[in-house]
Design an enzyme around this catalytic site. Structure first.
Site, PDB file in Angstrom:
ATOM      1  N   ASP A  48     -24.106 -38.049  -1.778  1.00  0.00           N
ATOM      2  CA  ASP A  48     -23.928 -36.750  -2.429  1.00  0.00           C
ATOM      3  C   ASP A  48     -22.460 -36.588  -2.829  1.00  0.00           C
ATOM      4  O   ASP A  48     -21.564 -36.750  -2.004  1.00  0.00           O
ATOM      5  CB  ASP A  48     -24.364 -35.630  -1.480  1.00  0.00           C
ATOM      6  CG  ASP A  48     -24.705 -34.349  -2.216  1.00  0.00           C
ATOM      7  OD1 ASP A  48     -23.862 -33.879  -3.015  1.00  0.00           O
ATOM      8  OD2 ASP A  48     -25.803 -33.811  -2.015  1.00  0.00           O
ATOM      9  N   SER A  93     -26.892 -29.827  -6.380  1.00  0.00           N
ATOM     10  CA  SER A  93     -27.672 -30.914  -5.780  1.00  0.00           C
ATOM     11  C   SER A  93     -29.174 -30.704  -5.949  1.00  0.00           C
ATOM     12  O   SER A  93     -29.933 -31.670  -5.910  1.00  0.00           O
ATOM     13  CB  SER A  93     -27.341 -31.054  -4.295  1.00  0.00           C
ATOM     14  OG  SER A  93     -26.029 -31.558  -4.153  1.00  0.00           O
ATOM     15  N   THR A 146     -31.070 -32.156  -1.475  1.00  0.00           N
ATOM     16  CA  THR A 146     -31.428 -33.519  -1.865  1.00  0.00           C
ATOM     17  C   THR A 146     -32.742 -33.984  -1.228  1.00  0.00           C
ATOM     18  O   THR A 146     -33.674 -34.352  -1.957  1.00  0.00           O
ATOM     19  CB  THR A 146     -30.261 -34.496  -1.589  1.00  0.00           C
ATOM     20  OG1 THR A 146     -29.087 -33.967  -2.212  1.00  0.00           O
ATOM     21  CG2 THR A 146     -30.551 -35.874  -2.121  1.00  0.00           C
ATOM     22  N   ASP A 280     -19.979 -35.232  -0.153  1.00  0.00           N
ATOM     23  CA  ASP A 280     -19.803 -34.046  -1.002  1.00  0.00           C
ATOM     24  C   ASP A 280     -19.043 -32.944  -0.269  1.00  0.00           C
ATOM     25  O   ASP A 280     -18.109 -32.353  -0.819  1.00  0.00           O
ATOM     26  CB  ASP A 280     -21.184 -33.541  -1.436  1.00  0.00           C
ATOM     27  CG  ASP A 280     -21.132 -32.191  -2.130  1.00  0.00           C
ATOM     28  OD1 ASP A 280     -20.579 -32.130  -3.246  1.00  0.00           O
ATOM     29  OD2 ASP A 280     -21.644 -31.201  -1.577  1.00  0.00           O
ATOM     30  N   HIS A 284     -15.465 -31.417  -1.442  1.00  0.00           N
ATOM     31  CA  HIS A 284     -15.218 -30.008  -1.779  1.00  0.00           C
ATOM     32  C   HIS A 284     -13.895 -29.544  -1.174  1.00  0.00           C
ATOM     33  O   HIS A 284     -13.199 -28.717  -1.753  1.00  0.00           O
ATOM     34  CB  HIS A 284     -16.345 -29.117  -1.241  1.00  0.00           C
ATOM     35  CG  HIS A 284     -17.540 -29.027  -2.136  1.00  0.00           C
ATOM     36  ND1 HIS A 284     -17.543 -28.275  -3.285  1.00  0.00           N
ATOM     37  CD2 HIS A 284     -18.761 -29.586  -2.059  1.00  0.00           C
ATOM     38  CE1 HIS A 284     -18.728 -28.381  -3.872  1.00  0.00           C
ATOM     39  NE2 HIS A 284     -19.494 -29.173  -3.151  1.00  0.00           N
ATOM     40  N   HIS A 323     -24.131 -36.251  -8.236  1.00  0.00           N
ATOM     41  CA  HIS A 323     -23.072 -35.707  -9.100  1.00  0.00           C
ATOM     42  C   HIS A 323     -21.744 -36.066  -8.475  1.00  0.00           C
ATOM     43  O   HIS A 323     -21.700 -36.551  -7.340  1.00  0.00           O
ATOM     44  CB  HIS A 323     -23.189 -34.178  -9.225  1.00  0.00           C
ATOM     45  CG  HIS A 323     -23.158 -33.494  -7.890  1.00  0.00           C
ATOM     46  ND1 HIS A 323     -21.993 -33.306  -7.179  1.00  0.00           N
ATOM     47  CD2 HIS A 323     -24.155 -33.011  -7.111  1.00  0.00           C
ATOM     48  CE1 HIS A 323     -22.269 -32.727  -6.040  1.00  0.00           C
ATOM     49  NE2 HIS A 323     -23.579 -32.541  -5.945  1.00  0.00           N
ATOM     50  N   HIS A 430     -18.122 -28.989  -8.386  1.00  0.00           N
ATOM     51  CA  HIS A 430     -18.781 -30.176  -8.958  1.00  0.00           C
ATOM     52  C   HIS A 430     -18.233 -30.409 -10.371  1.00  0.00           C
ATOM     53  O   HIS A 430     -17.789 -29.473 -11.023  1.00  0.00           O
ATOM     54  CB  HIS A 430     -20.303 -29.980  -9.043  1.00  0.00           C
ATOM     55  CG  HIS A 430     -20.955 -29.862  -7.698  1.00  0.00           C
ATOM     56  ND1 HIS A 430     -22.304 -29.683  -7.543  1.00  0.00           N
ATOM     57  CD2 HIS A 430     -20.432 -29.908  -6.451  1.00  0.00           C
ATOM     58  CE1 HIS A 430     -22.582 -29.625  -6.248  1.00  0.00           C
ATOM     59  NE2 HIS A 430     -21.469 -29.750  -5.565  1.00  0.00           N
TER      60      HIS A 430
HETATM   61 ZN   LIG Z   1     -21.469 -29.981  -3.489  1.00  0.00          ZN
END
Ligand SMILES: [Zn+2]
Length: 469
Positions: A48, A93, A146, A280, A284, A323, A430
């Site tokens: 992710d 996601s 996901t 992910d 962030h 992504h 993102h």
């Molecule tokens: Zn994210």
């Protein structure tokens, strides 16, 4: 009238292109005659938020820029466009997972349904129709976007009770990750379900073996397995020793290994999706050390999958991301010295802060937490840096972590979205960057060039000898 004609011409042209590309795809699949179709097993590994920048920092920190992560050794590579439906350039996601799981684009936040809420078939469901065993793994909660897009259909990604209930209804053979809270009714242990159901007991009734720690996972035998290792997200790799949960929470590699062991008992093959979810989360927060640790842990899972596939000879491995997050990149003045001090995540640091009686983080506690050697070892925090952290005193600890991480990575000259731009971003940072896809196994050579995320699901379905429509 002329405009209408032009539109009609365009429709014809688009149809021809679609038919042609489908023919090319079918031909390409048929050409991979070296191995019999359909492929027996599919292992779909999703990092992710794992863009090329995330892969590069992990590579550089481990094997060096001339080395290769395991995932980079997969022979077939493609670039994937990730945008969601309409003119939404930036996906979340849920929409990205829906594209990868079903071959359809949808709106952000939706889980394998079209914008009018029509459910669309997922690869996992197509695999079940073919009699394959199925499994989902995530280092996030197992009901997060996901995994949800492979095993459920809901108009919103936050319908956790519905998502977990659908997982059991489908009898997905292996479910491993965090998120025990939505399997238990409120009032029982860490339970948060409002409908009073106890899905752990229900799962046992359906024949699942249930485990809640890494040791029990290792010993687990059977055909159906439910493993929930945290009430919410599983801990970051970097923080596990600080919380003393190394023996409680398995690694993504350990979960992937056990899932393969259980699912591969099925004569008809299996479909497994394994998600390195916290790449992910770390991205962030521009938490470079965290991204490195999470990506390397994910890469170990890729190694487990690849080793199995090499031995098996009829297993397709796909590694990609849903992504990219935060526009991560290595800059010329990047200071690894600063980053190498980080032995915990910014979220862990956030949880050590103390508040004054007005509910604001105290300057002293911010200075102390930053000065700690295994944290950042920063002893010269500026007023403006302290102010940024105090400004989010009332926010969730992960959001406080975002600001802490940004302060540290800015000092290290890390390339990424600024905290101001992130604040304006509905997904929290993102980007529309294309993400890489790596593939290995029978038919893998079909992957190449620039693809759309929906193509990925459709190609996998074709290679599995199934269809998504
Ligand atoms: Zn994210």
């Amino acid at each position: 009238m002329k405009k209408l004609f032009a539109i009609r011409k365009l429709v014809v042209l688009v149809s021809v292109v679609l038919i042609l590309s489908f023919t090319v795809l079918t031909m390409a699949v048929a050409e991979s005659a070296s191995s019999p179709l359909p492929v027996k097993n599919v292992i779909f590994l999703i990092g992710d938020g794992m863009g090329i920048g995330q892969i590069l920092v992990a590579r550089n920190a481990s094997v060096g820029l001339d080395g290769r992560l395991v995932l980079e050794t997969l022979p077939e590579v493609a670039l994937i466009n990730t945008h969601s439906l309409s003119d939404n350039l930036i996906t979340d996601s849920a929409a990205a997972g829906t594209a990868l799981a079903t071959g359809y684009k949808t709106e952000n936040g939706m889980v394998s349904v079209l914008p009018d809420e029509t459910p669309v078939k997922t690869l996992l469901e197509a695999a079940q129709e073919r009699g394959m065993a199925t499994g989902l793994i995530s280092t996030n909660t197992i009901y997060d976007a996901t995994p949800a897009t492979f095993g459920a259909h809901t108009k919103s990604r936050s319908m956790y009770e519905e998502i977990t209930a659908q997982f059991l209804e489908k009898k997905i053979d292996v479910l491993l990750g965090g998120g025990k809270d939505r399997f238990l009714p409120s009032g029982v242990d860490v339970g948060k379900r409002k409908d009073g159901r106890n899905l752990i007991e229900e799962a046992k009734g359906l024949g699942y073996i249930y485990v809640d720690n890494a040791t029990a996972l290792k010993l687990a035998k059977g055909n159906m397995l439910l493993g929930l290792f945290h009430k919410s997200y599983m801990n970051y790799v970097l923080d596990k020793d600080d919380y003393g949960v190394e023996n409680v929470e398995p690694t993504i590699a350990e979960m992937t290994e056990k899932a393969i062991e259980i699912l591969s008992q099925n004569q008809n093959g299996f479909f497994l999706m394994s998600e390195g979810a916290r790449i992910d989360h770390a991205a962030h927060a521009v938490d470079v050390a965290g991204v490195i640790a999470e990506t390397l842990a994910f890469d170990e899972a890729v190694k487990i999958a690849l080793d199995f596939a090499k031995k098996d000879g009829n297993t397709l491995i796909i590694v990609t991301a849903d992504h990219e997050t935060m526009g991560f990149d290595i800059t010329e003045p990047l200071d690894y010295e600063v980053l190498s001090k980080m032995k915990v995540t910014p979220e862990y640091m956030a949880l050590q802060l103390e508040k004054d009686d007005k509910g604001v983080f105290t300057t002293e506690s911010i200075r102390e937490v930053f000065a700690e050697v295994k944290h950042a070892g920063i002893t010269d925090l500026r007023e403006d840096e302290i102010a940024v952290i105090q400004a989010v005193s009332d926010k969730y600890s992960y959001l406080v972590g975002w600001e802490i991480g940004s302060v540290i990575s800015a000092r290290a000259n890390m390339g990424s979205m600024t905290t101001e731009v992130r604040a304006l971003s509905p997904t929290g940072g993102h980007t529309a960057n294309m993400v890489p896809l790596f593939a290995y196994g029978p038919g893998a050579e079909v992957f190449g060039g620039v693809l759309d995320n929906t193509d990925v699901a459709r190609i996998i379905a074709t290679l599995m000898g199934t269809t998504l429509d």
